[in-house]
Design a protein around this motif. Structure first.
Motif, PDB file in Angstrom:
ATOM      1  N   GLY A  57       0.763  -1.161  -0.011  1.00  0.00           N
ATOM      2  CA  GLY A  57       0.052   0.068  -0.069  1.00  0.00           C
ATOM      3  C   GLY A  57       0.796   1.119   0.091  1.00  0.00           C
ATOM      4  N   GLU A  58       2.015   1.408   0.886  1.00  0.00           N
ATOM      5  CA  GLU A  58       2.866   2.316   0.668  1.00  0.00           C
ATOM      6  C   GLU A  58       3.505   2.516  -0.501  1.00  0.00           C
ATOM      7  OE1 GLU A  58       6.880   4.155   3.059  1.00  0.00           O
ATOM      8  OE2 GLU A  58       6.107   1.979   3.416  1.00  0.00           O
ATOM      9  N   MET A  59       3.805   1.645  -1.151  1.00  0.00           N
ATOM     10  CA  MET A  59       4.335   1.256  -2.519  1.00  0.00           C
ATOM     11  C   MET A  59       3.730   2.201  -3.641  1.00  0.00           C
ATOM     12  SD  MET A  59       7.402   0.330  -2.466  1.00  0.00           S
ATOM     13  CE  MET A  59       8.052  -0.250  -0.873  1.00  0.00           C
ATOM     14  N   ARG A  60       2.137   1.767  -3.577  1.00  0.00           N
ATOM     15  CA  ARG A  60       1.296   2.449  -4.430  1.00  0.00           C
ATOM     16  C   ARG A  60       1.080   3.890  -4.234  1.00  0.00           C
ATOM     17  NH1 ARG A  60      -1.106  -2.360  -3.213  1.00  0.00           N
ATOM     18  NH2 ARG A  60      -2.681  -1.549  -1.982  1.00  0.00           N
ATOM     19  N   ALA A  61       1.187   4.345  -2.972  1.00  0.00           N
ATOM     20  CA  ALA A  61       1.349   5.686  -2.603  1.00  0.00           C
ATOM     21  C   ALA A  61       2.547   6.386  -3.090  1.00  0.00           C
ATOM     22  CB  ALA A  61       1.262   6.004  -0.931  1.00  0.00           C
ATOM     23  N   LEU A  62       3.607   5.563  -2.900  1.00  0.00           N
ATOM     24  CA  LEU A  62       4.901   6.308  -3.566  1.00  0.00           C
ATOM     25  C   LEU A  62       4.750   6.553  -5.041  1.00  0.00           C
ATOM     26  CD1 LEU A  62       7.785   4.405  -1.754  1.00  0.00           C
ATOM     27  CD2 LEU A  62       7.439   6.797  -1.581  1.00  0.00           C
ATOM     28  N   LEU A  63       4.098   5.454  -5.852  1.00  0.00           N
ATOM     29  CA  LEU A  63       4.021   5.687  -7.214  1.00  0.00           C
ATOM     30  C   LEU A  63       3.163   6.796  -7.553  1.00  0.00           C
ATOM     31  CD1 LEU A  63       4.653   4.689 -10.096  1.00  0.00           C
ATOM     32  CD2 LEU A  63       2.978   2.908  -9.896  1.00  0.00           C
ATOM     33  N   SER A  64       1.908   6.808  -7.122  1.00  0.00           N
ATOM     34  CA  SER A  64       0.865   7.826  -7.385  1.00  0.00           C
ATOM     35  C   SER A  64       1.473   9.227  -6.937  1.00  0.00           C
ATOM     36  CB  SER A  64      -0.532   7.561  -6.828  1.00  0.00           C
ATOM     37  OG  SER A  64      -0.500   7.444  -5.475  1.00  0.00           O
ATOM     38  N   GLY A  65       2.068   9.329  -5.605  1.00  0.00           N
ATOM     39  CA  GLY A  65       2.832  10.640  -5.151  1.00  0.00           C
ATOM     40  C   GLY A  65       3.814  11.094  -6.406  1.00  0.00           C
ATOM     41  N   THR A  66       4.707  10.101  -6.997  1.00  0.00           N
ATOM     42  CA  THR A  66       5.794  10.494  -7.929  1.00  0.00           C
ATOM     43  C   THR A  66       4.864  10.955  -9.153  1.00  0.00           C
ATOM     44  OG1 THR A  66       7.131   8.962  -7.033  1.00  0.00           O
ATOM     45  CG2 THR A  66       7.523   9.480  -9.257  1.00  0.00           C
ATOM     46  N   GLN A  67       3.828  10.300  -9.605  1.00  0.00           N
ATOM     47  CA  GLN A  67       3.019  10.841 -10.793  1.00  0.00           C
ATOM     48  C   GLN A  67       2.604  12.228 -10.601  1.00  0.00           C
ATOM     49  OE1 GLN A  67      -0.505  11.293 -10.965  1.00  0.00           O
ATOM     50  NE2 GLN A  67      -0.142  12.169 -13.064  1.00  0.00           N
ATOM     51  N   ALA A  68       2.046  12.417  -9.291  1.00  0.00           N
ATOM     52  CA  ALA A  68       1.405  13.855  -8.868  1.00  0.00           C
ATOM     53  C   ALA A  68       2.654  14.925  -8.857  1.00  0.00           C
ATOM     54  CB  ALA A  68       0.879  13.828  -7.499  1.00  0.00           C
ATOM     55  N   ALA A 142      15.797   9.958  -6.798  1.00  0.00           N
ATOM     56  CA  ALA A 142      14.906   9.203  -5.761  1.00  0.00           C
ATOM     57  C   ALA A 142      14.368   8.021  -6.545  1.00  0.00           C
ATOM     58  CB  ALA A 142      13.689  10.022  -5.522  1.00  0.00           C
ATOM     59  N   LEU A 143      14.245   8.081  -7.860  1.00  0.00           N
ATOM     60  CA  LEU A 143      13.860   6.759  -8.743  1.00  0.00           C
ATOM     61  C   LEU A 143      14.826   5.835  -8.689  1.00  0.00           C
ATOM     62  CD1 LEU A 143      11.368   8.515 -11.354  1.00  0.00           C
ATOM     63  CD2 LEU A 143      10.547   7.131  -9.277  1.00  0.00           C
ATOM     64  N   ASN A 144      15.912   6.267  -8.742  1.00  0.00           N
ATOM     65  CA  ASN A 144      17.084   5.127  -8.730  1.00  0.00           C
ATOM     66  C   ASN A 144      17.161   4.384  -7.477  1.00  0.00           C
ATOM     67  OD1 ASN A 144      19.595   4.194  -9.923  1.00  0.00           O
ATOM     68  ND2 ASN A 144      20.551   4.933  -8.271  1.00  0.00           N
ATOM     69  N   THR A 145      16.718   5.226  -6.327  1.00  0.00           N
ATOM     70  CA  THR A 145      16.636   4.299  -4.917  1.00  0.00           C
ATOM     71  C   THR A 145      15.376   3.525  -5.103  1.00  0.00           C
ATOM     72  OG1 THR A 145      17.235   6.509  -3.972  1.00  0.00           O
ATOM     73  CG2 THR A 145      16.338   4.743  -2.512  1.00  0.00           C
ATOM     74  N   CYS A 146      14.322   3.614  -5.771  1.00  0.00           N
ATOM     75  CA  CYS A 146      13.212   2.572  -5.841  1.00  0.00           C
ATOM     76  C   CYS A 146      13.820   1.553  -6.615  1.00  0.00           C
ATOM     77  CB  CYS A 146      12.265   3.247  -6.688  1.00  0.00           C
ATOM     78  SG  CYS A 146      11.440   4.905  -6.563  1.00  0.00           S
ATOM     79  N   ALA A 147      14.314   1.791  -7.822  1.00  0.00           N
ATOM     80  CA  ALA A 147      15.047   0.761  -8.606  1.00  0.00           C
ATOM     81  C   ALA A 147      16.030  -0.299  -8.080  1.00  0.00           C
ATOM     82  CB  ALA A 147      15.671   1.385  -9.922  1.00  0.00           C
ATOM     83  N   VAL A 148      16.858   0.515  -7.121  1.00  0.00           N
ATOM     84  CA  VAL A 148      18.035  -0.403  -6.343  1.00  0.00           C
ATOM     85  C   VAL A 148      17.189  -1.499  -5.474  1.00  0.00           C
ATOM     86  CG1 VAL A 148      19.831  -0.139  -4.642  1.00  0.00           C
ATOM     87  CG2 VAL A 148      19.730   1.379  -6.530  1.00  0.00           C
ATOM     88  N   CYS A 149      16.209  -0.817  -4.553  1.00  0.00           N
ATOM     89  CA  CYS A 149      15.515  -1.772  -3.941  1.00  0.00           C
ATOM     90  C   CYS A 149      14.724  -2.865  -4.509  1.00  0.00           C
ATOM     91  CB  CYS A 149      14.586  -0.781  -2.867  1.00  0.00           C
ATOM     92  SG  CYS A 149      14.094  -1.878  -1.392  1.00  0.00           S
ATOM     93  N   HIS A 150      14.061  -2.214  -5.501  1.00  0.00           N
ATOM     94  CA  HIS A 150      13.385  -3.339  -6.448  1.00  0.00           C
ATOM     95  C   HIS A 150      14.135  -4.237  -6.940  1.00  0.00           C
ATOM     96  CE1 HIS A 150       9.912  -0.327  -6.641  1.00  0.00           C
ATOM     97  NE2 HIS A 150       9.756  -1.113  -5.673  1.00  0.00           N
TER      98      HIS A 150
END
Ligand code: HEC
Length: 163
Positions: A57-68, A142-150
């Motif tokens: 749920g937190e992940m989806r919030a990160l994605l929609s927040g990034t879009q915003a 910041a998106l690089n951090t998402c990618a590293v963790c994924h």
């Protein structure tokens, strides 16, 4: 070589403290580390179904927040950029991750905190510098951090967990 898709991420120059951390993650991968591995070589984090739902749920919030944030940047609305980014900052991090502190690997927690700090920095600079190019650069980091963790982790539900 299971890490063969990672070097691009790991050698990318980074200004944040992430460089050391990604190195630690790379070592953990080489050593096999304490956690089980998924079929694609990522470390498996085992959570209850409820804990997994919480993290996702937190992940989806990160994605929609990034879009915003991107939508606000596209129209140079820096106040909206600051507002959206600050919603993804440490405030969100404390609420989202604190009670999972004991079940998430320390390196995962650090990457989680790093992403929230990234968003706090984006929010602060959007307010003071009002420079969308600069904000885009920070968002890219910041998106690089998402990618590293994924690339490093996968979540599976603990066997026999019903809740
Ligand atoms: C600390 C590690 C970490 C960070 C940082 C992170 N994620 Fe995730 N994310 C994960 C894990 C682990 C999963 C589950 C992957 C799996 O089980 O295959 C996930 C899943 C997701 C999902 C799928 C959600 C669902 O409902 O299935 C989305 C979307 C997502 N992340 C977006 C993001 C975005 C956007 C960012 C950065 C702004 C981000 N994540 C940062 C670890 C992270």
């Amino acid at each position: 070589m299971k890490n063969s898709i990672l070097p691009g991420l790991f050698v990318q120059p980074q200004k944040s403290a992430l460089a050391g951390l990604t190195f630690a993650l790379a070592l953990a991968g080489v050593n096999g580390a304490a956690w089980a591995e998924s079929a694609d070589g990522r470390q498996v984090i085992e959570l209850t179904a409820a804990q997994r739902a919480h993290v996702l749920g937190e992940m989806r919030a990160l994605l929609s927040g990034t879009q915003a944030i991107l939508a606000a940047l596209a129209v140079d609305d820096m106040a909206a950029v600051a507002g959206q980014a600050s919603a993804l900052g440490m405030n969100m991090g404390h609420k989202a991750e604190n009670h999972l502190h004991d079940v998430l690997p320390p390196a995962f927690m650090q990457l989680g905190m790093a992403i929230h700090l990234d968003f706090d920095r984006i929010a602060a600079d959007a307010e003071t510098r009002k420079d969308s190019k600069h904000s885009l650069q920070q968002l890219s980091t910041a998106l690089n951090t998402c990618a590293v963790c994924h690339e490093a982790y996968q979540i599976q539900v603990l066997k026999h967990s019903k809740k």
